[in-house]
Scaffold this motif. Structure first.
Motif, PDB file in Angstrom:
ATOM      1  N   PHE A 161      -6.671 -11.649   5.655  1.00  0.00           N
ATOM      2  CA  PHE A 161      -5.278 -11.635   5.220  1.00  0.00           C
ATOM      3  C   PHE A 161      -5.160 -11.717   3.695  1.00  0.00           C
ATOM      4  O   PHE A 161      -4.320 -11.048   3.095  1.00  0.00           O
ATOM      5  N   GLY A 162      -6.002 -12.549   3.081  1.00  0.00           N
ATOM      6  CA  GLY A 162      -5.956 -12.710   1.620  1.00  0.00           C
ATOM      7  C   GLY A 162      -6.239 -11.405   0.908  1.00  0.00           C
ATOM      8  O   GLY A 162      -5.473 -10.967   0.029  1.00  0.00           O
ATOM      9  N   LEU A 163      -7.331 -10.748   1.299  1.00  0.00           N
ATOM     10  CA  LEU A 163      -7.696  -9.480   0.661  1.00  0.00           C
ATOM     11  C   LEU A 163      -6.722  -8.360   1.043  1.00  0.00           C
ATOM     12  O   LEU A 163      -6.421  -7.489   0.228  1.00  0.00           O
ATOM     13  N   ALA A 164      -6.236  -8.398   2.291  1.00  0.00           N
ATOM     14  CA  ALA A 164      -5.251  -7.394   2.727  1.00  0.00           C
ATOM     15  C   ALA A 164      -3.980  -7.495   1.879  1.00  0.00           C
ATOM     16  O   ALA A 164      -3.386  -6.470   1.501  1.00  0.00           O
ATOM     17  N   LEU A 165      -3.563  -8.718   1.563  1.00  0.00           N
ATOM     18  CA  LEU A 165      -2.387  -8.930   0.718  1.00  0.00           C
ATOM     19  C   LEU A 165      -2.614  -8.340  -0.673  1.00  0.00           C
ATOM     20  O   LEU A 165      -1.775  -7.602  -1.203  1.00  0.00           O
ATOM     21  N   ILE A 166      -3.783  -8.663  -1.266  1.00  0.00           N
ATOM     22  CA  ILE A 166      -4.076  -8.210  -2.630  1.00  0.00           C
ATOM     23  C   ILE A 166      -4.131  -6.681  -2.694  1.00  0.00           C
ATOM     24  O   ILE A 166      -3.447  -6.050  -3.507  1.00  0.00           O
ATOM     25  N   PHE A 167      -4.931  -6.082  -1.803  1.00  0.00           N
ATOM     26  CA  PHE A 167      -5.110  -4.631  -1.873  1.00  0.00           C
ATOM     27  C   PHE A 167      -3.910  -3.867  -1.299  1.00  0.00           C
ATOM     28  O   PHE A 167      -3.630  -2.745  -1.728  1.00  0.00           O
ATOM     29  N   GLY A 168      -3.213  -4.491  -0.352  1.00  0.00           N
ATOM     30  CA  GLY A 168      -1.981  -3.892   0.146  1.00  0.00           C
ATOM     31  C   GLY A 168      -0.929  -3.826  -0.957  1.00  0.00           C
ATOM     32  O   GLY A 168      -0.222  -2.823  -1.100  1.00  0.00           O
ATOM     33  N   TYR A 169      -0.845  -4.880  -1.757  1.00  0.00           N
ATOM     34  CA  TYR A 169       0.100  -4.935  -2.889  1.00  0.00           C
ATOM     35  C   TYR A 169      -0.262  -3.864  -3.925  1.00  0.00           C
ATOM     36  O   TYR A 169       0.616  -3.137  -4.420  1.00  0.00           O
ATOM     37  N   ILE A 170      -1.566  -3.758  -4.236  1.00  0.00           N
ATOM     38  CA  ILE A 170      -2.019  -2.749  -5.207  1.00  0.00           C
ATOM     39  C   ILE A 170      -1.681  -1.340  -4.711  1.00  0.00           C
ATOM     40  O   ILE A 170      -1.182  -0.506  -5.466  1.00  0.00           O
ATOM     41  N   ALA A 171      -1.937  -1.091  -3.414  1.00  0.00           N
ATOM     42  CA  ALA A 171      -1.639   0.224  -2.830  1.00  0.00           C
ATOM     43  C   ALA A 171      -0.146   0.530  -2.922  1.00  0.00           C
ATOM     44  O   ALA A 171       0.247   1.644  -3.300  1.00  0.00           O
ATOM     45  N   ALA A 172       0.699  -0.473  -2.596  1.00  0.00           N
ATOM     46  CA  ALA A 172       2.152  -0.280  -2.644  1.00  0.00           C
ATOM     47  C   ALA A 172       2.615   0.007  -4.080  1.00  0.00           C
ATOM     48  O   ALA A 172       3.497   0.850  -4.300  1.00  0.00           O
ATOM     49  N   ARG A 173       2.021  -0.701  -5.061  1.00  0.00           N
ATOM     50  CA  ARG A 173       2.367  -0.474  -6.471  1.00  0.00           C
ATOM     51  C   ARG A 173       1.987   0.943  -6.916  1.00  0.00           C
ATOM     52  O   ARG A 173       2.640   1.528  -7.775  1.00  0.00           O
ATOM     53  N   LEU A 174       0.924   1.481  -6.310  1.00  0.00           N
ATOM     54  CA  LEU A 174       0.486   2.842  -6.628  1.00  0.00           C
ATOM     55  C   LEU A 174       1.214   3.888  -5.784  1.00  0.00           C
ATOM     56  O   LEU A 174       0.842   5.057  -5.776  1.00  0.00           O
ATOM     57  N   ARG A 175       2.249   3.419  -5.029  1.00  0.00           N
ATOM     58  CA  ARG A 175       3.051   4.279  -4.140  1.00  0.00           C
ATOM     59  C   ARG A 175       2.208   4.905  -3.034  1.00  0.00           C
ATOM     60  O   ARG A 175       2.428   6.048  -2.631  1.00  0.00           O
ATOM     61  N   LEU A 176       1.231   4.140  -2.554  1.00  0.00           N
ATOM     62  CA  LEU A 176       0.404   4.548  -1.423  1.00  0.00           C
ATOM     63  C   LEU A 176       0.750   3.675  -0.224  1.00  0.00           C
ATOM     64  O   LEU A 176       1.251   2.565  -0.395  1.00  0.00           O
ATOM     65  N   PRO A 177       0.500   4.137   1.009  1.00  0.00           N
ATOM     66  CA  PRO A 177       0.745   3.272   2.169  1.00  0.00           C
ATOM     67  C   PRO A 177      -0.105   1.997   2.084  1.00  0.00           C
ATOM     68  O   PRO A 177      -1.307   2.086   1.794  1.00  0.00           O
ATOM     69  N   PRO A 178       0.490   0.816   2.326  1.00  0.00           N
ATOM     70  CA  PRO A 178      -0.280  -0.438   2.250  1.00  0.00           C
ATOM     71  C   PRO A 178      -1.495  -0.480   3.169  1.00  0.00           C
ATOM     72  O   PRO A 178      -2.456  -1.200   2.902  1.00  0.00           O
ATOM     73  N   LEU A 179      -1.483   0.321   4.264  1.00  0.00           N
ATOM     74  CA  LEU A 179      -2.619   0.261   5.186  1.00  0.00           C
ATOM     75  C   LEU A 179      -3.917   0.711   4.518  1.00  0.00           C
ATOM     76  O   LEU A 179      -5.007   0.352   4.962  1.00  0.00           O
ATOM     77  N   ILE A 180      -3.825   1.481   3.416  1.00  0.00           N
ATOM     78  CA  ILE A 180      -5.022   1.812   2.624  1.00  0.00           C
ATOM     79  C   ILE A 180      -5.645   0.518   2.106  1.00  0.00           C
ATOM     80  O   ILE A 180      -6.866   0.322   2.147  1.00  0.00           O
ATOM     81  N   GLY A 181      -4.768  -0.387   1.631  1.00  0.00           N
ATOM     82  CA  GLY A 181      -5.249  -1.693   1.135  1.00  0.00           C
ATOM     83  C   GLY A 181      -5.878  -2.522   2.237  1.00  0.00           C
ATOM     84  O   GLY A 181      -6.881  -3.205   2.020  1.00  0.00           O
ATOM     85  N   TYR A 182      -5.300  -2.470   3.451  1.00  0.00           N
ATOM     86  CA  TYR A 182      -5.839  -3.246   4.574  1.00  0.00           C
ATOM     87  C   TYR A 182      -7.226  -2.726   4.966  1.00  0.00           C
ATOM     88  O   TYR A 182      -8.135  -3.513   5.273  1.00  0.00           O
ATOM     89  N   LEU A 183      -7.388  -1.399   4.947  1.00  0.00           N
ATOM     90  CA  LEU A 183      -8.695  -0.815   5.261  1.00  0.00           C
ATOM     91  C   LEU A 183      -9.740  -1.217   4.214  1.00  0.00           C
ATOM     92  O   LEU A 183     -10.877  -1.556   4.553  1.00  0.00           O
TER      93      LEU A 183
END
Length: 572
Positions: free
Chosen positions: A15-37
């Motif tokens: 969850f911790g890493l999913a939050l961090i990378f999901g946030y980065i993906a969203a900021r880059l206008r990418l689907p957050p699930l990229i961050g979760y993967l």
């Protein structure tokens, strides 16, 4: 480290890493699930650093699959599918066939077996509903005709993939794999397949006859208690217990059980509340699912087999897209629709992961194949937003080359012209209604009951075909194109009525209409209060906003009732 905290480590790190990378993906206008993967890849055994328990991750992924399929079932709308059935049904099935054959072709060239090639091809043929809904929602296209066609197309894909999930275990031995549980041999494979189909039919019949009545009834009983947590628990219990019951008593996959659980919950009067209150839980398990999928991915595949990865991405983003666009144009929809559907399908997602995992467990697909599918998903989902952004420039480029545009959009389309049976005297002083949604349908019905002449301009070809079958004058196309309003004989019309639509389209349509017929009166149904104010300020035409009209009608009714009561009151 003690064994009994493995779950806590997995959840905390995931969850911790999913939050961090999901946030980065969203900021880059990418689907957050990229961050979760990516979070899953970081804590996988294939990369250095924190290592999560892969067995626990797989169990959590099973729950994730159940809740994902439950969500798909809750969003599945037969009505939405029926509206676009003539393009979505044949289009999706043919596109799945083309993509599957492309995937099978390259994998057979690589020396894979037929069973591996089939699972691989099927995994590349289905797009992600999660990614599509977000992409359409971000661009305000969900309620457009193009959006409905794309969603309907994916609903058909989802149904085909659900069928594949049911049939793969039964045909595993025939395809060169091994069964999940009870060993089956070549001699009884057809008996196994027949038994599986009977069980599936039995389960579906049970859900449609008993489940469809029982689950909504239980939800209604619990809802009367007024306890929010009990209501949420009822919905979750329905999802999990139906999924497990489908597996235990009918021998079908838990994914299919969860899908039908979602469908029967949708039948309840409390479906919106159920969807709203279970959304956080479904999203949490969906995140865990994508993290678990990331944990299975070995990033070395990108370095060791770059050409294989490029071939997979080409099938997903070029092969599927061109096939879908060609099919849409074949059904005589405009270039804009073809580009939107093509962009929608230029990625793969959750069903691909589920199919790949099932293929590995059945010994049909190798880990290399699973890694190629995961690599294709990561790259295609990342690039999908850029593909959507290219739709407008490509459409503009095509339109500038009129010969190409005419060839692609088939100017000889019979639905783009009114039928010869419509008499010329009908096409004078008529009302032209743009859009035949709920508002347009009601207005058309009311006018026709009063024998007022009506011509409908509608983007959805299937609606136009249905209207013509009923003897109603209708023309297919986007009313922002002058040819559509010309075909509706706007130059001789008395009135133009616009259903709720984008404010920019309203401006374009009114400009065209007033150029062709300066005396025409314009009535606009606004989608929001803000839009109504803009239209009034721009003096486009007379504006009606649903909530305003409802308030006026109710106020008038109340005043009439009060006046009537005063009138009838005895005088002393």
């Amino acid at each position: 480290m003690p064994h009994d905290v493995d779950l806590i480590i997995l959840l905390a790190a995931g969850f911790g890493l999913a939050l961090i990378f999901g946030y980065i993906a969203a900021r880059l206008r990418l689907p957050p699930l990229i961050g979760y993967l990516i979070a899953g890849i970081i804590i996988s055994p294939n990369t250095p650093g924190i290592v999560g328990d892969i067995h626990l991750a797989n169990q959590l992924a099973e729950l994730g699959v159940m809740f994902l399929m439950f969500g798909v079932g809750m969003h599945f709308s037969l009505n939405d599918l029926m509206q676009v059935r003539r393009i979505a049904l044949p289009g999706a099935i043919l596109q799945i066939a083309v993509a599957t054959l492309l995937g099978m072709g390259v994998s057979i060239i690589w020396g894979w077996s037929f069973g591996s090639a089939l699972v691989f091809g099927l995994s590349l043929s289905c797009a992600s509903t999660v990614v599509l809904l977000k992409a359409l929602g971000d661009r305000g296209l969900l309620d457009s005709v193009n959006g409905k066609i794309a969603v309907g197309w994916l609903l058909v894909e989802d149904l085909v993939m659900v069928l594949a999930l049911v049939l793969l275990p039964a045909t595993a031995v025939l395809l060169g794999g091994q069964p999940l549980a009870d060993a089956a041999s070549d001699e009884n494979i057809w008996l196994t397949l027949g038994t599986t189909l009977l069980k599936v039919v039995g389960f579906i019949a049970f859900m449609l006859i008993i489940g469809k009545r029982l689950v909504p009834m239980i939800m209604q009983i619990v809802a009367r208690l007024g306890s929010r947590e009990l209501f949420t628990l009822t919905v979750v219990a329905a999802a999990v217990s139906i999924a497990f019951g489908a597996y235990k008593f009918f021998g079908v996959s838990m994914a299919l059980g969860a899908f039908f659980a979602g469908m029967v919950v949708k039948e309840s009067d409390f479906s919106h509340r159920a969807e709203e209150e279970t959304l956080p839980l479904r999203e949490i398990f969906a995140i865990l699912f994508f993290v678990a999928v990331g944990m299975l991915f070995d990033p070395r595949i990108i370095i060791e087999q770059p050409l294989h990865v490029l071939a997979v991405v080409a099938i997903i983003m070029i092969g599927k897209t061109i096939a879908a666009m060609a099919l849409v144009l074949f059904f005589r929809y405009p270039v804009n629709t073809a580009l939107t559907v093509g962009a929608s399908l230029a990625q793969i997602g959750e069903f691909s992961f589920i199919l790949a995992a099932l293929g590995v467990s059945l010994n049909l697909l190798s880990l290399e194949g699973q890694n190629l599918i995961l690599a294709g998903a990561l790259i295609s989902i990342t690039l999908n937003s850029f593909v959507f952004s290219a739709v407008e420039p490509i459409q503009k480029w095509i339109r500038e080359r009129s010969n190409l545009a005419r060839m692609l959009e088939r100017s000889g389309d019979p639905l783009a012209m009114l039928p010869d049976e419509v008499p010329q005297d009908y096409l004078r002083d008529q009302v032209v209604i743009v859009g035949h949604g709920e508002v347009g349908r009601r207005i058309t019905r009311s006018l026709m009951e009063e024998n007022i002449k009506v011509v409908i301009a509608e983007e959805n070809r299937e609606i136009v075909e249905d209207l013509r079958e009923k003897g109603i004058a209708a023309v297919s196309g986007m009313a922002t194109e002058p040819s559509v309003l010309i075909q509706a004989h706007i130059q001789h019309a008395r009135l133009l009525v616009l259903s709720p639509m984008d404010i920019l389209d309203i401006h374009k349509i009114v400009d065209i209409a007033k150029t062709l017929n300066p005396q025409i009166q314009v009535l606009v149904c606004a989608a929001s209060k803000e839009e109504a104010e803009v239209i009034r300020r721009d003096n486009i035409g007379e504006v009606y906003f649903a909530k305003e009209e409802m308030a006026k009608n109710m106020s008038n009714h109340i005043l009439n009732q009060i006046q009537l009561a005063h009138h009838e009151a005895p005088t002393h």
